[in-house]
Design an enzyme around this catalytic site. Structure first.
Site, PDB file in Angstrom:
ATOM      1  N   GLN A 202     -60.739   2.070 -14.742  1.00 26.83           N
ATOM      2  CA  GLN A 202     -59.997   0.913 -15.208  1.00 26.83           C
ATOM      3  C   GLN A 202     -60.719   0.349 -16.422  1.00 26.83           C
ATOM      4  OE1 GLN A 202     -56.936  -0.110 -13.260  1.00 26.83           O
ATOM      5  NE2 GLN A 202     -57.298   2.072 -12.887  1.00 26.83           N
ATOM      6  N   ALA A 243     -52.973  -7.735  -9.103  1.00 25.85           N
ATOM      7  CA  ALA A 243     -53.321  -6.351  -9.431  1.00 25.85           C
ATOM      8  C   ALA A 243     -53.515  -6.149 -10.933  1.00 25.85           C
ATOM      9  CB  ALA A 243     -52.240  -5.419  -8.898  1.00 25.85           C
ATOM     10  N   HIS A 244     -53.851  -4.941 -11.309  1.00 26.59           N
ATOM     11  CA  HIS A 244     -54.168  -4.650 -12.713  1.00 26.59           C
ATOM     12  C   HIS A 244     -52.981  -4.861 -13.652  1.00 26.59           C
ATOM     13  CE1 HIS A 244     -53.760  -0.058 -11.628  1.00 26.59           C
ATOM     14  NE2 HIS A 244     -52.759  -0.752 -11.167  1.00 26.59           N
ATOM     15  N   ASN A 245     -53.295  -5.466 -14.770  1.00 28.49           N
ATOM     16  CA  ASN A 245     -52.329  -5.670 -15.854  1.00 28.49           C
ATOM     17  C   ASN A 245     -51.199  -6.631 -15.516  1.00 28.49           C
ATOM     18  OD1 ASN A 245     -53.380  -2.549 -16.258  1.00 28.49           O
ATOM     19  ND2 ASN A 245     -53.309  -3.783 -18.111  1.00 28.49           N
TER      20      ASN A 245
END
Lengths: 353, 353, 353
Positions: A202, A243-245
């Site tokens: 990531q 979560a991511h993004n």
């Protein structure tokens, strides 16, 4: 709380019009805040909702924050304001006893020589500030909290005890991050192949705006490519998963135990109740409200209130409905059949299909 | 576990009647506990549920905790007790290998000079005990755990590693608090206004009774005004969220991932299954049971079992039902129409609306 | 990231066939990875899904990972591979900037003299490694992380900051455990009796295979008797709860906020979406997929996709359906009555019951 404000001074601080009850003393020094039911004569209370009006007549409070319209019904001294709930919020800051951290680095903290800690910042016992991290003026890094390499903590931001900020994350000014929050852990990304999972490292970070509050045990993952972004003034409760993004728009609020999956975008001024799930890659319009334990499976284009789930009831009644839920499609087809039959039977009545 | 109890001594400790199998030896020293299926000849097992009776005949255990009614069917030595599951629970304490903490303050711990730590308490490596905090006799503060200013930890209470207790919280005696639990973080309270949120500082604390267990990553927020209160003997699993000013009655148990919103009251002797949500300001009667992943949206006045949700099935079948769920109101109206039509058609049959 | 790989060298590392665009230079040193939309001329991108094909024609990337079939449509240099998403995952490892921990024990860490720490392991500031624990070659114990008595951490496994491993747990090699994960807290086991709860001490441990990733704030409880077991290559996201004696088969993946209750068995190669609950003592077949926020209440014997819940909609529409949900059984009976009546009315039509 390091003051001895009199009622008159408190009124002044809150921009309230003090209307003393007969025999009351503007020099009274209130000891704190309490509800209408529980407040004693040295405490200040507030009437912020019509639901509580019935408690006003018998309150034993020393004074009550009320609107002009309610002031006449107030049996004790009134602190008249346009918005009593907002005034109450301002008052809580005055009576807060949260310990104030002293500037300086505790002897048992570990601050990397390449970190930049403002002399007016406070680094508590056991805290760790890694290389190239920056901690701003008046910021507090709580006991055993870890600030990762190259991350920044804005001025006056307070990280309570046992917070973890990974490397390469930016936290704005005037934020509060509660214990055991985790900012910048890896997003959950793996490429399948050959029955196994290959990790997608990531590479992004996390950007958190000013005046954000992050609850205890809440996780905000770093982006896969590019950053996860939390807007200005966003309030996030405990045990929330971002979560991511994901992008959360300014001034949105998310209650406990909700989760927003990867690359979803939540608009500005949204209110997400507890236990809500938002699936990945959808976007939610500004000013949307989502009720508790709803699963948002598609984008929401229009502000409004959204829900899913079933009502709760005693388990026996619920079970009867639940069994029928599995038969719904069959029921719908049988209903259609009946309609067709009846249309056939009742030809003379002018019914048509 | 620092004993070498024989079977006879174990029977004595558990108040069991030892009925030796032919050739068995009361001087056998059991090495531990195990299930009927997996226990070997030096292990003690138990029969606590009719579901497991089928494993009794072939057990290789050295002895089995059974009721008098089951004793004859036991092929090995029997430890006869009124309640085998309760006796098993007592036995687990005897075979537990959880490391015992030594009294004293580790050299790397930070104890504020104004804190009061009992000489028989244990403060582990990296732990932080802040000003005016009190830690009772036999209490254990685990590695890197933080006890905030003015908080109290009762006698024999164990805080495992990396727990955070904020300031002004009271934890009773004989409690267990698991790692990464957070006691006393701010409740989620903000006054809206002008499109922003004004923080309501949380002026209350948390009170936890004696004999409470708090699971890993569970959060119990401090009260807004007044305290959040957890009754005596309450058991809370991992990742549970208890919001500000919640009250949990004595001896209730709450399974993992449940959340109780602000100012809700849970009665005594309730059992809340996993993933349950309870909305704010409701009250739940004593001895209520709530099934997994239910959302409790109203007060429950009467003991019983309560549920919400739908049954699970393969996604294709589920989708058919789910589509129909959105048509339910229309289906109900069409059903009503048919009934009316049929009542009209079948006048002669004596049907009426 | 401590390299300056050229495009040609990158192709070599990824096993890609480099097809340079006219005028492109194989000696270009890419600075990182990015999406097709956002990548600049010094960045490498990838086309892993047909959904993104529309961005290929206008990408400004320096090079794109594509299949042979897509290579002709690539307007810039192509890195042709069989599986672009897998190649992208491999590439992320090359451009990852996660700080690398240096071997050795930080001066502020506490390592028990009876612990065994490999000289090539890294023990960060404030970390605590208790008696008889073992930390393998190349393993990293992050800041303020605690490794309990007798637990083992395999070679090259990284425990990030503020992780807690209880006593008697075994973590394999090449694992990643994110911050505030808790491995080995007590399972939730109590014997009821006399209106109280008697603790069942949890005598088992936790076994985690190689190449496992455990998310932030995830809890994996120790077994009651015997171990909780996480298979090889399992990937677990944040805030997941794995109860005592659960078994997770090799290469399964569990998304955030899911919970698996005690003694449940999840097969191999399963994918469990976010917010899922699995009740205790059930087993789930290999290669099962469960959709978000489903409650699995029974064993799943056959691979497939499984769901529960209702669709979400605007709250007003949802409320209409929800009200009807509680009337479903009555509706089903009324439908049956109509069918019977109509069968009676329409005798001549040949309909039968």
């Amino acid at each position: 709380m390091n003051h001895n404000l009199t009622l008159a001074q408190l009124a002044d601080r809150l921009g309230a019009d003090l209307r003393l009850a007969p025999g009351a003393d503007a020099e009274l020094v209130p000891t704190g805040l309490n509800t209408l039911q529980d407040a004693g004569p040295t405490e200040v209370s507030f009437l912020a909702s019509a639901n509580y009006r019935r408690f006003l007549a018998n309150t034993a409070a020393g004074a009550v924050l009320v609107t002009d319209a309610e002031a006449d019904a107030c049996p004790v001294s009134a602190l008249v304001v346009a918005n009593p709930y907002h005034a109450f919020a301002l008052a809580t800051a005055l009576y807060d006893r949260t310990p104030i951290a002293s500037p300086g680095v505790h002897a048992s903290a570990t601050v990397h020589p390449d970190a930049v800690v403002h002399p007016q910042a406070s680094i508590a016992a056991g805290a760790v500030v890694e290389a190239h991290a920056q901690v701003g003026a008046g910021a507090v890094v709580g006991p055993n909290t870890v600030v990762g390499e190259g991350s920044t903590v804005g001025a006056r931001t307070r990280l309570y005890a046992n917070v973890t900020i990974y490397h390469g994350c930016a936290i704005g000014s005037d934020c509060i991050v509660h214990s055991h929050a985790v900012i910048g852990a890896d997003g959950f990304g793996f490429a399948p192949g050959g029955g196994q999972w290959t990790k997608i490292h990531q590479l992004g970070g996390v950007e958190i705006g000013d005046q954000v509050e992050v609850g205890a045990c809440t996780c905000i993952d770093r982006g896969a490519l590019g950053n996860t972004v939390i807007g200005r003034g966003v309030k996030i409760d405990n045990q929330v998963q971002i979560a991511h993004n994901v992008q959360i728009g300014d001034y949105s609020a998310i209650a406990a135990c909700s989760a927003v999956a990867g690359s979803a975008t939540i608009g500005k001024h949204c209110t997400i109740a507890g236990g809500v799930g938002v699936v990945g890659h959808v976007s939610v319009a500004d000013k949307t409200h989502v009720t508790a334990m709803t699963l948002v499976t598609k984008s929401i284009d229009k502000a409004g209130s959204y829900s899913s789930g079933t009502p709760f009831s005693d388990s026996r009644s619920w079970r009867r409905s639940a069994v029928r839920f599995a038969q719904l499609d069959e029921m719908a087809r049988r209903l259609r059949d009946l309609e067709k039959q009846l249309a056939g039977t009742a030809v003379g009545s002018g019914e048509s299909d």
